[in-house]
Design an enzyme around this catalytic site. Sequence first.
Site, PDB file in Angstrom:
ATOM      1  N   PHE A  13       0.806  -1.066   0.094  1.00 12.44           N
ATOM      2  CA  PHE A  13       0.089   0.050   0.015  1.00 12.44           C
ATOM      3  C   PHE A  13       0.962   1.140   0.121  1.00 12.44           C
ATOM      4  O   PHE A  13       0.683   2.211  -0.810  1.00 12.44           O
ATOM      5  CB  PHE A  13      -0.819  -0.022   1.123  1.00 12.44           C
ATOM      6  CG  PHE A  13      -1.831   1.081   1.417  1.00 12.44           C
ATOM      7  CD1 PHE A  13      -2.728   1.316   0.349  1.00 12.44           C
ATOM      8  CD2 PHE A  13      -1.965   1.826   2.602  1.00 12.44           C
ATOM      9  CE1 PHE A  13      -3.279   2.823   0.581  1.00 12.44           C
ATOM     10  CE2 PHE A  13      -2.710   2.904   2.804  1.00 12.44           C
ATOM     11  CZ  PHE A  13      -3.586   3.535   1.677  1.00 12.44           C
ATOM     12  N   VAL A  14       1.841   1.306   0.819  1.00 13.27           N
ATOM     13  CA  VAL A  14       2.808   2.538   0.885  1.00 13.27           C
ATOM     14  C   VAL A  14       3.716   2.600  -0.195  1.00 13.27           C
ATOM     15  O   VAL A  14       4.076   3.443  -0.851  1.00 13.27           O
ATOM     16  CB  VAL A  14       3.538   2.631   2.237  1.00 13.27           C
ATOM     17  CG1 VAL A  14       4.445   3.553   2.368  1.00 13.27           C
ATOM     18  CG2 VAL A  14       2.341   2.866   3.366  1.00 13.27           C
ATOM     19  N   VAL A  43      11.824   2.153 -14.835  1.00 12.85           N
ATOM     20  CA  VAL A  43      11.995   1.564 -13.326  1.00 12.85           C
ATOM     21  C   VAL A  43      12.699   0.144 -13.633  1.00 12.85           C
ATOM     22  O   VAL A  43      12.204  -0.458 -14.417  1.00 12.85           O
ATOM     23  CB  VAL A  43      11.095   1.689 -12.513  1.00 12.85           C
ATOM     24  CG1 VAL A  43      11.017   0.948 -11.311  1.00 12.85           C
ATOM     25  CG2 VAL A  43      10.496   3.153 -12.277  1.00 12.85           C
ATOM     26  N   ALA A  71       9.342  -3.073   2.987  1.00 16.63           N
ATOM     27  CA  ALA A  71       9.176  -4.644   3.089  1.00 16.63           C
ATOM     28  C   ALA A  71       8.939  -4.934   4.527  1.00 16.63           C
ATOM     29  O   ALA A  71      10.097  -4.408   5.264  1.00 16.63           O
ATOM     30  CB  ALA A  71       9.931  -5.323   2.439  1.00 16.63           C
ATOM     31  N   ALA A  72       7.912  -5.896   4.993  1.00 18.76           N
ATOM     32  CA  ALA A  72       8.001  -6.012   6.341  1.00 18.76           C
ATOM     33  C   ALA A  72       7.034  -7.428   6.423  1.00 18.76           C
ATOM     34  O   ALA A  72       6.102  -7.442   5.277  1.00 18.76           O
ATOM     35  CB  ALA A  72       7.444  -4.980   7.276  1.00 18.76           C
ATOM     36  N   TYR A 142       4.628  -7.665  16.581  1.00 23.43           N
ATOM     37  CA  TYR A 142       4.988  -6.751  15.488  1.00 23.43           C
ATOM     38  C   TYR A 142       5.442  -5.501  15.953  1.00 23.43           C
ATOM     39  O   TYR A 142       6.708  -5.379  15.294  1.00 23.43           O
ATOM     40  CB  TYR A 142       3.549  -6.448  14.562  1.00 23.43           C
ATOM     41  CG  TYR A 142       3.659  -5.493  13.613  1.00 23.43           C
ATOM     42  CD1 TYR A 142       4.311  -5.774  12.507  1.00 23.43           C
ATOM     43  CD2 TYR A 142       3.257  -4.295  13.944  1.00 23.43           C
ATOM     44  CE1 TYR A 142       4.589  -4.706  11.543  1.00 23.43           C
ATOM     45  CE2 TYR A 142       3.366  -3.243  12.907  1.00 23.43           C
ATOM     46  CZ  TYR A 142       4.164  -3.578  11.750  1.00 23.43           C
ATOM     47  OH  TYR A 142       4.281  -2.648  10.807  1.00 23.43           O
ATOM     48  N   GLY A 191     -25.301   3.246   4.289  1.00 20.12           N
ATOM     49  CA  GLY A 191     -26.278   3.799   5.157  1.00 20.12           C
ATOM     50  C   GLY A 191     -26.732   3.184   6.565  1.00 20.12           C
ATOM     51  O   GLY A 191     -27.451   3.301   6.988  1.00 20.12           O
TER      52      GLY A 191
END
Length: 318
Positions: A13-14, A43, A71-72, A142, A191
């Site tokens: 995501f990051v 790239v 990475a993790a 973690y 809703g």
Amino acid sequence: MLKKVLLTGGTGFVGQSVLNRLCSDGMQVLVCSRAPMSVPSGVKHLSVAGLNANTDWKFALDGIEAIIHCAARVHVMNDTSSDPLTEFRKVNVDGTLNLARQAVAAGVSRFIFISSIKVNGEGTVLGMPYHADAQPDPMDPYGISKMEAEQGLRVLADETGMQVVIIRPVLVYGPGVKANFLNMMRWLHKGVPLPFGAIHNRRSLVALDNLIDLIVTCIDHPAAANQTFLVSDGEDLSTTELLRRMGTALGKPARLLPVPSRLLEVGAALLGKQALAQRLCGSLQVDISKTRELLNWTPPVSVDEALAKTAESFLQQR
């Protein structure tokens, strides 16, 4: 500005957003990931089987000036591993320090480590935010693994002279966000009446664009060397406020019932959902004054701008 950057975790995501920003800034990028991925023109991509103590990075480090290590092994809500801490350590500690040692040997100047606010702890007393240089107090495997990686990187920096920058984000949201934030948007869009209309906590969040801007700032900012930074949007929200403003961004006014937070906490405890109750009703605030002052950095995107962008992406994908 440094021009040749190694990015790990490019499919995350990051990581994906870091890659896009680096490319738009004209940097030369080598991105590494386990899974196949499409990359922008120019790239280079390197497939890495895994992140552990034995990973060989020599083919990735030639000429690299800075590493952004995203990475993790990420936080797992319902970890079924018999020894979660050992599994987190294999990737987040051993894998990170193995990469960092090889980076030193290759002459890399700066190592940016994306850590977690969980190194500080799980929650704050209202009005008493975490500070970047406070004593760590991780509460889960973690968070412990991220703290141990930080400690190892600082020792390596002291021993070798490679500059280390540690960034601890709070909850990150933005286009493509998953997990609880995505569920929140789904509830609001449908809703569904939600019992969160009387929660008076305060939580720091960080928009993806703001986090990426800080990461890029830290690539070559002289004052970032060997520092730890907390990052947020600079505006803390209650759960009630967040839902209302997200509802506005979605064009679906939030239907919130004013159930007292204490009652919600008791109900969650009876259902074995104490962790969820903590995230919804508890506070977690961070003080980013060090980040602002040392780097002369201000979050470039406001909360409402970021929520609008997140909502737009959510609606487009439906």
